[in-house]
Scaffold this active site. Structure first.
Site, PDB file in Angstrom:
ATOM      1  CG  HIS A 287     -32.279  23.962   5.270  1.00  0.00           C
ATOM      2  ND1 HIS A 287     -31.890  23.327   6.099  1.00  0.00           N
ATOM      3  CD2 HIS A 287     -32.209  23.464   3.958  1.00  0.00           C
ATOM      4  CE1 HIS A 287     -31.205  22.097   5.698  1.00  0.00           C
ATOM      5  NE2 HIS A 287     -31.457  22.284   4.371  1.00  0.00           N
TER       6      HIS A 287
ATOM      7  CD  GLU B  82     -34.629  21.455   5.489  1.00  0.00           C
ATOM      8  OE1 GLU B  82     -34.848  21.726   4.064  1.00  0.00           O
ATOM      9  OE2 GLU B  82     -34.220  20.431   5.558  1.00  0.00           O
TER      10      GLU B  82
HETATM   11  O1  TA6 Z   1     -33.047  19.879   2.970  1.00  0.00           O
HETATM   12  C1  TA6 Z   1     -32.297  19.050   3.070  1.00  0.00           C
HETATM   13  C2  TA6 Z   1     -31.065  19.111   1.980  1.00  0.00           C
HETATM   14  O2  TA6 Z   1     -31.498  19.635   0.654  1.00  0.00           O
HETATM   15  C3  TA6 Z   1     -30.399  17.954   1.885  1.00  0.00           C
HETATM   16  O3  TA6 Z   1     -30.509  17.226   0.810  1.00  0.00           O
HETATM   17  C4  TA6 Z   1     -28.976  18.291   2.364  1.00  0.00           C
HETATM   18  O4  TA6 Z   1     -27.855  18.058   1.374  1.00  0.00           O
HETATM   19  C5  TA6 Z   1     -29.033  19.572   3.160  1.00  0.00           C
HETATM   20  O5  TA6 Z   1     -30.224  20.117   2.551  1.00  0.00           O
HETATM   21  C6  TA6 Z   1     -27.860  20.451   3.039  1.00  0.00           C
HETATM   22  O6  TA6 Z   1     -27.628  21.312   1.918  1.00  0.00           O
HETATM   23  P1  TA6 Z   1     -26.582  22.467   1.916  1.00  0.00           P
HETATM   24  O7  TA6 Z   1     -26.699  22.790   0.326  1.00  0.00           O
HETATM   25  O8  TA6 Z   1     -26.630  23.278   2.928  1.00  0.00           O
HETATM   26  O9  TA6 Z   1     -25.415  21.420   2.219  1.00  0.00           O
END
Ligand code: TA6
Length: 312
Positions: free
Chosen positions: A180, A283
C-alpha cells in the site's frame, strides 16, 4: 508486543562495509528500526509491520511519503511508508462474503511484530533484508490456516519488494493483499498517473460502481479506486519534483489509487493538515475480485519494483 533486543539484532544481522551498513536502532515507542545504506541508496524499515518508512536513492529526494503526524506504536498502523496489507485488502470479506466487521481493515500483519531472517550485502550496490511473521500467532480467530509469510526488501538504485505467501496446510487458501505504497510527490496538482488508461475501476466513493478511466489520471479531489485487470507498468509523472516514478509488478492484477484530499484527511487524525498535497498511494494489489487461491504446498509471490527517473 515483545520488543526484540537491539544488541541481539545487531549481533545477528548488522553489516558494515566502509560507509555502507545495515544497523538496528531503537525507534519510536521502543520499536526496532533498521537503517540501511549502500552505494546507491539509503532506507529505513520499522519492525512493526516490516514497514518501509524511507527510501532515498543516492542524489535523489525522498521517494516515500511518511506523515508528519504518523503514530508508530504497537498495534497501530503507520500512516505513510509501505504498509503490508494481508491476508485481505480493505474491509474484511468486502468482495468474498463472510465479512466480519470486527476484523481490522487491510488484515493484521501491518500491525504485527515481524522478525528478521537474514541480511545480505549484494556487492555494495544492493542490500537485501528478509522478514517473516507468524500469521497465526494471536490471530487464529481471523486466520486459522497454516501459512508462512515472508517479505524480502531489496534496497538499491531500485527498490524491490516481494511478499511471499506459502500454504503449509492441506486445504486451499484464498488471500487478498497489497503493498500500500505512499509515494511522496512535490505537488499533487502537478501529478499524472500513466498506465491505467482505458481500464475499468471500482469507485469506492460511489459504492464501488464500475467506471472507466479515460486518459491519464490527474487528482484534484478525493480519489479511492480499485483498477481492475492492471498488471502493466504504471508511471507517476511528478512535474513539480521533475521526476517519474516507475512501478513494475508481478503477481498483482489490480491497482489501487488513493488520495483522501482535504476533508477526509482532516478526519483521519494522522495524515497531517496538508499531507494530502504531497502524497499519492499507488498500490500493487490483489484486491476486490482479484483474490489469489493457493493450493496446499504451493506459494504466491507479489513482487514490485520502483525506480525514479529525473525528467529535468
Ligand atoms: O487503499 C485505499 C484505502 O483502502 C482507502 O479506502 C483508505 O481508507 C486507505 O486505504 C487507508 O486505510 P487505513 O485502514 O490505513 O486507514
Amino acid at each position: 508486543m515483545n520488543t526484540p533486543d537491539i544488541a541481539k539484532l545487531n549481533d545477528e544481522f548488522a553489516l558494515q562495509r566502509g560507509e555502507n551498513y545495515v544497523r538496528f536502532q531503537t525507534g519510536r515507542s521502543g520499536i526496532p528500526l533498521v537503517e540501511i545504506r549502500n552505494n546507491h541508496a539509503s532506507a529505513a524499515i520499522s519492525l512493526l509491520g516490516a514497514h518501509l518508512l524511507s527510501w532515498i536513492p543516492r542524489g535523489e529526494k525522498e521517494v516515500i511519503w511518511l506523515s508528519a503526524a504518523a503514530k508508530i506504536e504497537p498495534g497501530k498502523s503507520i500512516r505513510g511508508g509501505i504498509p503490508v496489507c494481508w491476508p485481505w485488502f480493505g474491509a474484511h470479506g468486502s468482495f468474498t462474503g463472510n465479512a466480519n466487521p470486527n476484523f481490522p481493515a487491510h488484515g493484521f500483519v501491518r500491525t504485527s511484530n515481524w522478525d528478521v531472517i537474514c541480511t545480505e550485502d549484494l556487492d555494495g550496490d544492493r542490500t537485501r533484508i528478509t522478514f517473516t511473521t507468524e500469521p497465526q500467532a494471536g490471530n487464529q480467530h481471523m486466520w486459522p490456516a497454516d501459512t508462512n509469510l515472508q517479505l524480502q526488501v531489496t534496497i538499491g538504485e531500485k527498490l524491490e519488494m516481494e511478499l511471499i505467501t506459502h500454504n503449509n496446510g492441506s486445504q486451499p487458501i484464498t488471500i487478498g493483499q497489497a503493498l500500500h505504497t505512499y509515494f511522496r510527490v512535490g505537488d499533487i496538482s502537478k501529478v499524472l498517473v500513466f498506465g491505467l488508461e482505458d481500464t475499468d475501476y471500482l469507485d469506492k466513493l460511489a459504492g464501488f460502481k464500475r467506471k472507466q478511466q479515460i486518459g491519464p489520471l490527474s487528482i484534484s479531489e478525493e480519489v479511492d479506486r480499485i483498477y481492475l485487470d492492471t498488471a502493466n507498468e504504471c508511471v507517476i509523472e511528478d512535474r513539480s519534483l521533475k521526476r517519474n516514478i516507475v512501478i513494475i509488478k508481478c503477481g498483482s492484477n489490480s491497482t489501487v489509487v488513493w488520495n483522501p484530499w482535504r476533508e477526509t484527511a482532516s478526519k483521519m487524525g494522522d495524515l497531517g493538515e496538508d499531507g494530502y498535497k504531497t502524497m499519492l498511494c499507488v498500490e500493487s494489489c490483489n484486491a476486490a475480485t482479484d483474490v489469489v487461491t493457493i493450493a496446499p504446498g504451493k506459494g504466491h509471490h507479489l513482487w514490485v519494483q520502483y525506480q525514479v527517473h529525473e525528467t529535468g
